[in-house]
Design a protein around this motif. Structure first.
Motif, PDB file in Angstrom:
ATOM      1  N   VAL A 110       0.872  -1.191   0.000  1.00  7.50           N
ATOM      2  CA  VAL A 110       0.000   0.000   0.000  1.00  7.50           C
ATOM      3  C   VAL A 110       0.902   1.232   0.000  1.00  7.50           C
ATOM      4  CG1 VAL A 110      -2.028   1.079   1.044  1.00  7.50           C
ATOM      5  CG2 VAL A 110      -1.601  -1.355   1.428  1.00  7.50           C
ATOM      6  N   PRO A 111       1.491   1.572  -1.141  1.00  5.01           N
ATOM      7  CA  PRO A 111       2.472   2.662  -1.187  1.00  5.01           C
ATOM      8  C   PRO A 111       1.900   4.030  -0.838  1.00  5.01           C
ATOM      9  CG  PRO A 111       1.923   1.894  -3.400  1.00  5.01           C
ATOM     10  CD  PRO A 111       1.321   0.913  -2.455  1.00  5.01           C
ATOM     11  N   ASP A 112       0.567   4.169  -0.864  1.00  4.25           N
ATOM     12  CA  ASP A 112      -0.037   5.465  -0.545  1.00  4.25           C
ATOM     13  C   ASP A 112      -0.157   5.718   0.955  1.00  4.25           C
ATOM     14  OD1 ASP A 112      -0.251   6.199  -3.196  1.00  4.25           O
ATOM     15  OD2 ASP A 112      -2.269   5.357  -3.421  1.00  4.25           O
ATOM     16  N   ILE A 113       0.239   4.752   1.788  1.00  5.72           N
ATOM     17  CA  ILE A 113       0.347   5.034   3.225  1.00  5.72           C
ATOM     18  C   ILE A 113       1.494   6.026   3.412  1.00  5.72           C
ATOM     19  CG2 ILE A 113       0.895   4.114   5.509  1.00  5.72           C
ATOM     20  CD1 ILE A 113      -0.275   1.449   4.641  1.00  5.72           C
ATOM     21  N   LEU A 114       1.173   7.214   3.922  1.00  2.00           N
ATOM     22  CA  LEU A 114       2.210   8.230   4.110  1.00  2.00           C
ATOM     23  C   LEU A 114       2.878   8.126   5.476  1.00  2.00           C
ATOM     24  CD1 LEU A 114       0.528  11.357   2.480  1.00  2.00           C
ATOM     25  CD2 LEU A 114       2.020   9.635   1.443  1.00  2.00           C
ATOM     26  N   ARG A 115       2.126   7.653   6.473  1.00  2.00           N
ATOM     27  CA  ARG A 115       2.678   7.541   7.826  1.00  2.00           C
ATOM     28  C   ARG A 115       2.140   6.259   8.451  1.00  2.00           C
ATOM     29  NH1 ARG A 115       3.184  13.586  10.158  1.00  2.00           N
ATOM     30  NH2 ARG A 115       2.272  12.741  12.054  1.00  2.00           N
ATOM     31  N   LEU A 116       3.049   5.462   9.012  1.00  2.00           N
ATOM     32  CA  LEU A 116       2.666   4.218   9.682  1.00  2.00           C
ATOM     33  C   LEU A 116       3.194   4.234  11.104  1.00  2.00           C
ATOM     34  CD1 LEU A 116       1.395   1.340   9.381  1.00  2.00           C
ATOM     35  CD2 LEU A 116       3.704   0.529   8.844  1.00  2.00           C
ATOM     36  N   ARG A 117       2.323   3.900  12.048  1.00  2.00           N
ATOM     37  CA  ARG A 117       2.699   3.833  13.469  1.00  2.00           C
ATOM     38  C   ARG A 117       2.308   2.488  14.051  1.00  2.00           C
ATOM     39  NH1 ARG A 117       4.042   8.831  15.415  1.00  2.00           N
ATOM     40  NH2 ARG A 117       3.017  10.605  14.421  1.00  2.00           N
ATOM     41  N   LEU A 118       2.921   2.189  15.188  1.00  2.00           N
ATOM     42  CA  LEU A 118       2.497   1.075  16.034  1.00  2.00           C
ATOM     43  C   LEU A 118       1.873   1.650  17.291  1.00  2.00           C
ATOM     44  CD1 LEU A 118       5.661  -1.209  15.775  1.00  2.00           C
ATOM     45  CD2 LEU A 118       3.653  -1.157  14.277  1.00  2.00           C
TER      46      LEU A 118
ATOM     47  N   CYS B 166      16.295   1.066  24.233  1.00  2.00           N
ATOM     48  CA  CYS B 166      16.126   2.498  23.937  1.00  2.00           C
ATOM     49  C   CYS B 166      17.409   3.088  23.353  1.00  2.00           C
ATOM     50  CB  CYS B 166      15.707   3.245  25.199  1.00  2.00           C
ATOM     51  SG  CYS B 166      14.038   2.823  25.765  1.00  2.00           S
ATOM     52  N   ASP B 167      18.555   2.707  23.919  1.00  2.00           N
ATOM     53  CA  ASP B 167      19.829   3.204  23.397  1.00  2.00           C
ATOM     54  C   ASP B 167      20.046   2.731  21.959  1.00  2.00           C
ATOM     55  OD1 ASP B 167      20.358   4.475  25.777  1.00  2.00           O
ATOM     56  OD2 ASP B 167      21.706   2.915  26.542  1.00  2.00           O
ATOM     57  N   ALA B 168      19.763   1.463  21.696  1.00  2.00           N
ATOM     58  CA  ALA B 168      19.966   0.913  20.360  1.00  2.00           C
ATOM     59  C   ALA B 168      19.066   1.586  19.336  1.00  2.00           C
ATOM     60  CB  ALA B 168      19.720  -0.597  20.375  1.00  2.00           C
ATOM     61  N   VAL B 169      17.806   1.805  19.695  1.00  2.00           N
ATOM     62  CA  VAL B 169      16.857   2.417  18.764  1.00  2.00           C
ATOM     63  C   VAL B 169      17.220   3.871  18.495  1.00  2.00           C
ATOM     64  CG1 VAL B 169      14.448   3.141  18.519  1.00  2.00           C
ATOM     65  CG2 VAL B 169      14.987   0.812  19.254  1.00  2.00           C
ATOM     66  N   ARG B 170      17.663   4.579  19.524  1.00  2.00           N
ATOM     67  CA  ARG B 170      18.102   5.970  19.296  1.00  2.00           C
ATOM     68  C   ARG B 170      19.319   6.014  18.379  1.00  2.00           C
ATOM     69  NH1 ARG B 170      16.285   7.568  24.625  1.00  2.00           N
ATOM     70  NH2 ARG B 170      14.547   9.010  24.290  1.00  2.00           N
ATOM     71  N   GLY B 171      20.156   4.999  18.466  1.00  2.00           N
ATOM     72  CA  GLY B 171      21.284   4.931  17.557  1.00  2.00           C
ATOM     73  C   GLY B 171      20.842   4.725  16.117  1.00  2.00           C
ATOM     74  N   LEU B 172      19.744   3.993  15.924  1.00  2.00           N
ATOM     75  CA  LEU B 172      19.221   3.751  14.587  1.00  2.00           C
ATOM     76  C   LEU B 172      18.448   4.950  14.041  1.00  2.00           C
ATOM     77  CD1 LEU B 172      17.818   0.125  15.084  1.00  2.00           C
ATOM     78  CD2 LEU B 172      19.913   0.766  13.868  1.00  2.00           C
ATOM     79  N   ARG B 173      17.783   5.683  14.921  1.00  2.00           N
ATOM     80  CA  ARG B 173      16.883   6.767  14.478  1.00  2.00           C
ATOM     81  C   ARG B 173      16.981   7.933  15.457  1.00  2.00           C
ATOM     82  NH1 ARG B 173      12.022   5.870  11.411  1.00  2.00           N
ATOM     83  NH2 ARG B 173      11.328   7.857  10.575  1.00  2.00           N
ATOM     84  N   PRO B 174      18.016   8.762  15.333  1.00  2.00           N
ATOM     85  CA  PRO B 174      18.106   9.939  16.207  1.00  2.00           C
ATOM     86  C   PRO B 174      16.833  10.784  16.054  1.00  2.00           C
ATOM     87  CG  PRO B 174      20.148   9.617  15.004  1.00  2.00           C
ATOM     88  CD  PRO B 174      19.154   8.651  14.402  1.00  2.00           C
TER      89      PRO B 174
ATOM     90  N   ASP C 153      14.833  -2.748  11.218  1.00  2.00           N
ATOM     91  CA  ASP C 153      15.150  -2.257   9.876  1.00  2.00           C
ATOM     92  C   ASP C 153      14.270  -1.069   9.504  1.00  2.00           C
ATOM     93  OD1 ASP C 153      17.055  -4.231   9.556  1.00  2.00           O
ATOM     94  OD2 ASP C 153      15.792  -5.524   8.312  1.00  2.00           O
ATOM     95  N   LEU C 154      12.995  -1.177   9.787  1.00  2.00           N
ATOM     96  CA  LEU C 154      12.062  -0.086   9.481  1.00  2.00           C
ATOM     97  C   LEU C 154      12.425   1.173  10.241  1.00  2.00           C
ATOM     98  CD1 LEU C 154       8.603  -1.895   9.461  1.00  2.00           C
ATOM     99  CD2 LEU C 154       9.726  -0.833   7.509  1.00  2.00           C
ATOM    100  N   ILE C 155      12.724   1.019  11.523  1.00  2.00           N
ATOM    101  CA  ILE C 155      13.099   2.178  12.341  1.00  2.00           C
ATOM    102  C   ILE C 155      14.303   2.883  11.735  1.00  2.00           C
ATOM    103  CG2 ILE C 155      14.025   2.871  14.586  1.00  2.00           C
ATOM    104  CD1 ILE C 155      12.341   0.523  15.781  1.00  2.00           C
ATOM    105  N   ALA C 156      15.267   2.108  11.264  1.00  2.00           N
ATOM    106  CA  ALA C 156      16.513   2.679  10.751  1.00  2.00           C
ATOM    107  C   ALA C 156      16.358   3.293   9.370  1.00  2.00           C
ATOM    108  CB  ALA C 156      17.594   1.602  10.721  1.00  2.00           C
ATOM    109  N   ASP C 157      15.547   2.660   8.502  1.00  2.00           N
ATOM    110  CA  ASP C 157      15.639   2.972   7.072  1.00  2.00           C
ATOM    111  C   ASP C 157      14.368   3.478   6.408  1.00  2.00           C
ATOM    112  OD1 ASP C 157      18.290   2.020   7.138  1.00  2.00           O
ATOM    113  OD2 ASP C 157      17.624  -0.048   6.795  1.00  2.00           O
ATOM    114  N   GLU C 158      13.221   3.384   7.056  1.00  2.00           N
ATOM    115  CA  GLU C 158      11.965   3.703   6.384  1.00  2.00           C
ATOM    116  C   GLU C 158      11.379   5.022   6.875  1.00  2.00           C
ATOM    117  OE1 GLU C 158       9.341   4.400   4.276  1.00  2.00           O
ATOM    118  OE2 GLU C 158       9.824   2.326   3.713  1.00  2.00           O
ATOM    119  N   PRO C 159      11.437   6.086   6.064  1.00  2.00           N
ATOM    120  CA  PRO C 159      10.928   7.382   6.527  1.00  2.00           C
ATOM    121  C   PRO C 159       9.419   7.409   6.760  1.00  2.00           C
ATOM    122  CG  PRO C 159      11.560   7.472   4.199  1.00  2.00           C
ATOM    123  CD  PRO C 159      12.051   6.170   4.719  1.00  2.00           C
TER     124      PRO C 159
END
Length: 424
Positions: free
Chosen positions: A217-225, A279-287, A239-245
């Motif tokens: 569904v490429p028209d999803i502009l924002r996805l949350r959990l 939390c530390d690891a995720v912040r490292g992936l996505r400041p 991977d999503l946290i690090a690479d998917e805007p």
């Protein structure tokens, strides 16, 4: 009144299910009815539901009042004995049109009001399609229901049953329908969402589901959990946290406490060190990512030193959106049989933890000053940034995405200078 009104308490899953309930009741021909979708997380949630039922009866003396949800599943007799209530439906029954076609007549006994089956016997979650989420610009999509874990304080597994996942294709179809209806943001929700897929062929994970959804569904502009258990976060999710805007930089964590002995007595599956490391690891992936968390104050046997450990964890993890619950003993749970703290002390510690949460939130607002953000305008004159921080957006068009600069805050909301419409 005419038609079907729904009063919803509790989680995002309840919000989603309320739309399903409304559609099922209307399909069944129900009219002049109020559906009350309850929450059982705390005793206060149950009290508020009972209060709302009495108010609804005073305001609508001739309407049918049907009570359902987690509290109706776990404490069905309490609601059936209320004179204001015409019927009580279980969490499985509330999602079926047939339940609304076979309601009891007025003036029946408490026992005859009950339509609540054994939730533990439910083995699958049927996909439910909705066209919109009333009053929301973010659309909730159910991916999972129930929970296989038995935290000692929690009544919810007895209201929701064991974990059941919605097949991936059905989740994709529902999200596509909502996006085609104009929703810019999708929120994946469940009782224990990070357990997603264990009961499906091939055991897909929540992260893989989210990846597939964004691809299909490429028209999803924002996805949350909606909420996750950090100990169950999978490689695809990281991977999503690090690479998917399009995957939004905000996670709400089920931490519950920061003292390791209390965590063991809660029967949680993570330690305080593991929470910090995540939390530390995720912040490292996505400041720039922000964290929310649920924490309980005043759990049985909690000492002052143990409480201090909870405060310290909130500080160390930089929890910007702290949801504090004063411990509430739920009948039938193991924690309710443990040595209890004085209620005044429970409330006092909850107030202190909330004060720490306010301090952390203010620091979070300060850090955002001068940054450029994209916000989604809500219906109530507010908006949310990508990292789920509230913005004062009075006068701006709901459902639009706008690029802004953060110019200040009032302690609760960010203030902005508008830049331009965000790219669709």
């Amino acid at each position: 009144m005419s038609g079907v009104e729904v009063i919803t308490f509790g989680c995002r899953l309840n919000t989603y299910e309320s739309e399903v309930m409304r559609a099922k009741a209307e399909k069944a021909g129900l009219n002049n009815a109020i559906l009350v979708n309850t929450c059982a997380v705390t005793g206060e949630a149950v009290r508020q539901a009972r209060q709302a039922i009495r108010r609804a009866r005073r305001d609508n003396p001739h309407a049918r009042i049907i009570v359902t949800g987690c509290a109706a599943q776990t404490e069905k007799e309490i609601f059936a004995e209320m004179a204001e209530v015409d019927a009580v439906l279980g969490n499985e029954e509330k999602l079926k049109s047939a339940s609304y076609r076979s309601l009891p007549d007025f003036g029946v006994s408490a026992e005859e009001k009950l339509r609540v089956n054994d939730i533990m016997s439910v083995r699958a979650t049927a996909p439910q399609m909705v066209k919109h989420i009333d009053g929301h610009v973010r659309a909730f999509v159910q991916v999972q229901n129930g929970c296989d874990h038995r935290c000692t304080f929690c009544i919810i597994p007895y209201g929701r049953g064991n974990s059941r996942s919605v097949p991936m294709g059905a989740v994709v179809d529902q999200a596509r329908r909502l996006v085609e209806g104009g929703y810019r943001e999708i929120v994946l929700t469940g009782v224990d969402a990070t357990s997603y897929g264990a009961d499906l062929p091939g055991a897909p994970t929540l992260g893989l589901l989210a990846k597939t959804l964004l691809k299909q569904v490429p028209d999803i502009l924002r996805l949350r959990l909606s909420s996750i258990d950090s100990i169950e976060a999978d490689r695809h999710l990281l991977d999503l946290i690090a690479d998917e805007p399009r995957f939004m930089p905000h996670l709400h964590l089920s931490l519950q406490h920061g003292d390791d002995l209390i965590l063991k007595r809660m029967k949680r599956r993570h330690s305080s060190a593991e929470a910090r490391a995540f939390c530390d690891a995720v912040r490292g992936l996505r400041p720039g990512i922000s964290f929310g968390a649920d924490m309980i104050a005043g759990f049985p046997t909690e000492t002052e030193a143990m409480f201090d450990n909870a405060v310290r964890l909130a500080e160390d993890c930089g929890i910007a959106h702290l949801h504090v619950f004063p411990y509430s003993p739920r009948p039938g749970t193991p924690a309710a049989r443990m040595p209890q703290l004085d209620r005044a002390l429970v409330k006092e510690r909850a107030a202190r933890l909330r004060a720490k949460g306010a301090e952390l939130y203010a620091a979070h607002l300060d850090r955002m000053l001068g940054s450029e953000q994209t916000i989604l305008i809500e219906m109530n004159g507010l908006a949310h940034t990508e990292n789920f921080t509230l913005v004062d957006a009075a006068g701006l068009e709901p459902r639009t995405l706008i690029a802004v600069e953060i110019t200040g805050h009032n302690g609760k909301h960010l203030t902005i200078e508008r830049k331009q419409m965000a790219a669709a």
